[in-house]
Design an enzyme around this catalytic site. Structure first.
Site, PDB file in Angstrom:
ATOM      1  N   PRO A  12      -7.847   3.717  -3.696  1.00 35.28           N
ATOM      2  CA  PRO A  12      -6.497   4.245  -3.901  1.00 35.28           C
ATOM      3  C   PRO A  12      -6.005   4.167  -5.341  1.00 35.28           C
ATOM      4  O   PRO A  12      -6.274   3.200  -6.055  1.00 35.28           O
ATOM      5  CB  PRO A  12      -5.628   3.362  -2.994  1.00 35.28           C
ATOM      6  N   ASN A  13      -5.293   5.208  -5.710  1.00 35.44           N
ATOM      7  CA  ASN A  13      -4.632   5.352  -7.021  1.00 35.44           C
ATOM      8  C   ASN A  13      -5.581   5.682  -8.164  1.00 35.44           C
ATOM      9  O   ASN A  13      -5.132   5.995  -9.269  1.00 35.44           O
ATOM     10  CB  ASN A  13      -3.797   4.102  -7.370  1.00 35.44           C
ATOM     11  N   ARG A  20      -2.575   6.800 -15.376  1.00 35.06           N
ATOM     12  CA  ARG A  20      -2.087   5.586 -14.705  1.00 35.06           C
ATOM     13  C   ARG A  20      -2.290   4.365 -15.604  1.00 35.06           C
ATOM     14  O   ARG A  20      -3.427   4.007 -15.921  1.00 35.06           O
ATOM     15  CB  ARG A  20      -2.890   5.399 -13.413  1.00 35.06           C
ATOM     16  N   TYR A  25      -6.050   0.567 -17.632  1.00 35.41           N
ATOM     17  CA  TYR A  25      -7.216   1.263 -17.084  1.00 35.41           C
ATOM     18  C   TYR A  25      -7.852   2.265 -18.044  1.00 35.41           C
ATOM     19  O   TYR A  25      -8.853   2.887 -17.707  1.00 35.41           O
ATOM     20  CB  TYR A  25      -6.822   1.968 -15.779  1.00 35.41           C
ATOM     21  N   ASN A  76     -15.590   1.182  -6.360  1.00 39.54           N
ATOM     22  CA  ASN A  76     -14.393   0.528  -6.904  1.00 39.54           C
ATOM     23  C   ASN A  76     -13.351   0.623  -5.793  1.00 39.54           C
ATOM     24  O   ASN A  76     -12.701   1.654  -5.628  1.00 39.54           O
ATOM     25  CB  ASN A  76     -13.897   1.224  -8.172  1.00 39.54           C
ATOM     26  N   ALA A  79      -7.146  -1.417  -5.011  1.00 37.48           N
ATOM     27  CA  ALA A  79      -6.297  -2.436  -4.376  1.00 37.48           C
ATOM     28  C   ALA A  79      -6.875  -2.937  -3.053  1.00 37.48           C
ATOM     29  O   ALA A  79      -6.611  -4.078  -2.647  1.00 37.48           O
ATOM     30  CB  ALA A  79      -4.896  -1.875  -4.167  1.00 37.48           C
ATOM     31  N   HIS A  82      -8.653  -6.380  -2.534  1.00 38.68           N
ATOM     32  CA  HIS A  82      -7.907  -7.635  -2.329  1.00 38.68           C
ATOM     33  C   HIS A  82      -7.329  -7.766  -0.927  1.00 38.68           C
ATOM     34  O   HIS A  82      -6.742  -8.796  -0.598  1.00 38.68           O
ATOM     35  CB  HIS A  82      -6.779  -7.726  -3.358  1.00 38.68           C
ATOM     36  N   ASP A  89     -16.329  -4.984   5.905  1.00 37.74           N
ATOM     37  CA  ASP A  89     -17.154  -4.910   7.127  1.00 37.74           C
ATOM     38  C   ASP A  89     -17.955  -3.613   7.185  1.00 37.74           C
ATOM     39  O   ASP A  89     -19.098  -3.606   7.646  1.00 37.74           O
ATOM     40  CB  ASP A  89     -16.272  -5.025   8.373  1.00 37.74           C
ATOM     41  N   GLU A 100     -20.207  -3.395  -6.941  1.00 34.42           N
ATOM     42  CA  GLU A 100     -18.732  -3.338  -7.005  1.00 34.42           C
ATOM     43  C   GLU A 100     -18.293  -3.266  -8.462  1.00 34.42           C
ATOM     44  O   GLU A 100     -18.738  -4.065  -9.289  1.00 34.42           O
ATOM     45  CB  GLU A 100     -18.145  -4.594  -6.342  1.00 34.42           C
ATOM     46  N   HIS A 102     -14.967  -2.827 -11.213  1.00 29.81           N
ATOM     47  CA  HIS A 102     -13.542  -2.783 -11.557  1.00 29.81           C
ATOM     48  C   HIS A 102     -13.427  -2.437 -13.034  1.00 29.81           C
ATOM     49  O   HIS A 102     -14.112  -3.053 -13.864  1.00 29.81           O
ATOM     50  CB  HIS A 102     -12.859  -4.125 -11.290  1.00 29.81           C
ATOM     51  N   SER A 104     -10.841  -2.939 -14.960  1.00 28.71           N
ATOM     52  CA  SER A 104     -10.196  -4.064 -15.640  1.00 28.71           C
ATOM     53  C   SER A 104     -10.856  -5.371 -15.212  1.00 28.71           C
ATOM     54  O   SER A 104     -11.557  -5.422 -14.190  1.00 28.71           O
ATOM     55  CB  SER A 104      -8.704  -4.096 -15.290  1.00 28.71           C
ATOM     56  N   ARG A 109      -6.211 -11.165 -14.636  1.00 31.60           N
ATOM     57  CA  ARG A 109      -4.934 -10.556 -14.268  1.00 31.60           C
ATOM     58  C   ARG A 109      -4.187 -11.442 -13.255  1.00 31.60           C
ATOM     59  O   ARG A 109      -4.452 -12.632 -13.162  1.00 31.60           O
ATOM     60  CB  ARG A 109      -5.200  -9.135 -13.750  1.00 31.60           C
TER      61      ARG A 109
HETATM   62  C1  DQA Z   1      -9.075  -2.051 -10.112  1.00 32.24           C
HETATM   63  C2  DQA Z   1      -8.352  -3.405 -10.083  1.00 32.24           C
HETATM   64  C3  DQA Z   1      -7.486  -3.542  -8.842  1.00 32.24           C
HETATM   65  O1  DQA Z   1      -6.836  -4.811  -8.833  1.00 32.24           O
HETATM   66  C4  DQA Z   1      -6.421  -2.466  -8.812  1.00 32.24           C
HETATM   67  O2  DQA Z   1      -5.667  -2.540  -7.634  1.00 32.24           O
HETATM   68  C5  DQA Z   1      -6.990  -1.101  -9.019  1.00 32.24           C
HETATM   69  C6  DQA Z   1      -8.098  -0.906  -9.952  1.00 32.24           C
HETATM   70  C7  DQA Z   1      -9.842  -1.836 -11.420  1.00 32.24           C
HETATM   71  O3  DQA Z   1     -10.655  -0.902 -11.466  1.00 32.24           O
HETATM   72  O4  DQA Z   1      -9.632  -2.564 -12.403  1.00 32.24           O
HETATM   73  O5  DQA Z   1      -6.456  -0.130  -8.500  1.00 32.24           O
HETATM   74  O6  DQA Z   1     -10.016  -2.028  -9.048  1.00 32.24           O
END
Ligand code: DQA
Length: 147
Positions: A12-13, A20, A25, A76, A79, A82, A89, A100, A102, A104, A109
């Site tokens: 998401p996002n 963003r 990011y 990735n 959110a 977390h 699963d 995996e 990320h 950032s 953080r």
């Molecule tokens: C993220 C880090 C996550 O905490 C955050 O919610 C994201 C992006 C990252 O790529 O740094 O949406 O996964």
């Protein structure tokens, strides 16, 4: 390996990458990340299917679909890292190697970002390398798969 294909999953996002919170990011768009990840895959003889969704169940379905035609997953979870036992699963259920990513460094953080349910399932985790992290994930999976 039946298929020389990787699944790239962005949560998401991440569709808003580029605009963003660029201070967190960066300015690379999702389309650019998908293109550079596909190029990294191509360089090691793998193809790539890229998906992005803002919906947890859609991500679960996409992970399930990889079971039949992909050899590994770069994810990735954003959110959902977390919060989502369902995504962790799903990854556990398909039994494919998982990298995996990320953008950032989640460990530098807010405390709520320090834990990822997905990390317990992932074979490798990279955080804080920006878009380069996706290329590194592909190279890791290629090595794992003997590609
Ligand atoms: C993220 C880090 C996550 O905490 C955050 O919610 C994201 C992006 C990252 O790529 O740094 O949406 O996964």
């Amino acid at each position: 390996m039946t298929e020389r294909r990787l699944l790239l999953v962005n949560g998401p996002n991440l569709n808003l990458l580029g605009t963003r919170q660029p201070e967190v990011y960066g300015s690379t768009t999702l389309a650019e990340i998908e293109a550079l990840t596909a190029k990294a895959a191509e360089e090691v003889g793998l193809s790539l299917r890229a998906v992005q969704s803002n919906h947890e169940g859609v991500l679960v379905d996409e992970i399930h679909a990889a079971r039949t035609d992909c050899a590994g997953i770069v994810i990735n979870p954003a959110a959902y890292s977390h919060t989502s036992v369902a995504i962790a699963d799903a990854l556990r259920s398909v039994g494919l190697p998982v990298a995996e990513v990320h953008l950032s460094n989640i460990h530098a953080r807010e405390p709520f970002r320090h834990h990822s349910y997905v990390s317990a399932v992932a074979d490798m985790v990279i955080a804080g390398a920006g878009p380069l992290g996706y290329e590194m994930a592909v190279r890791y999976l290629a090595d794992r798969l003997g590609a």
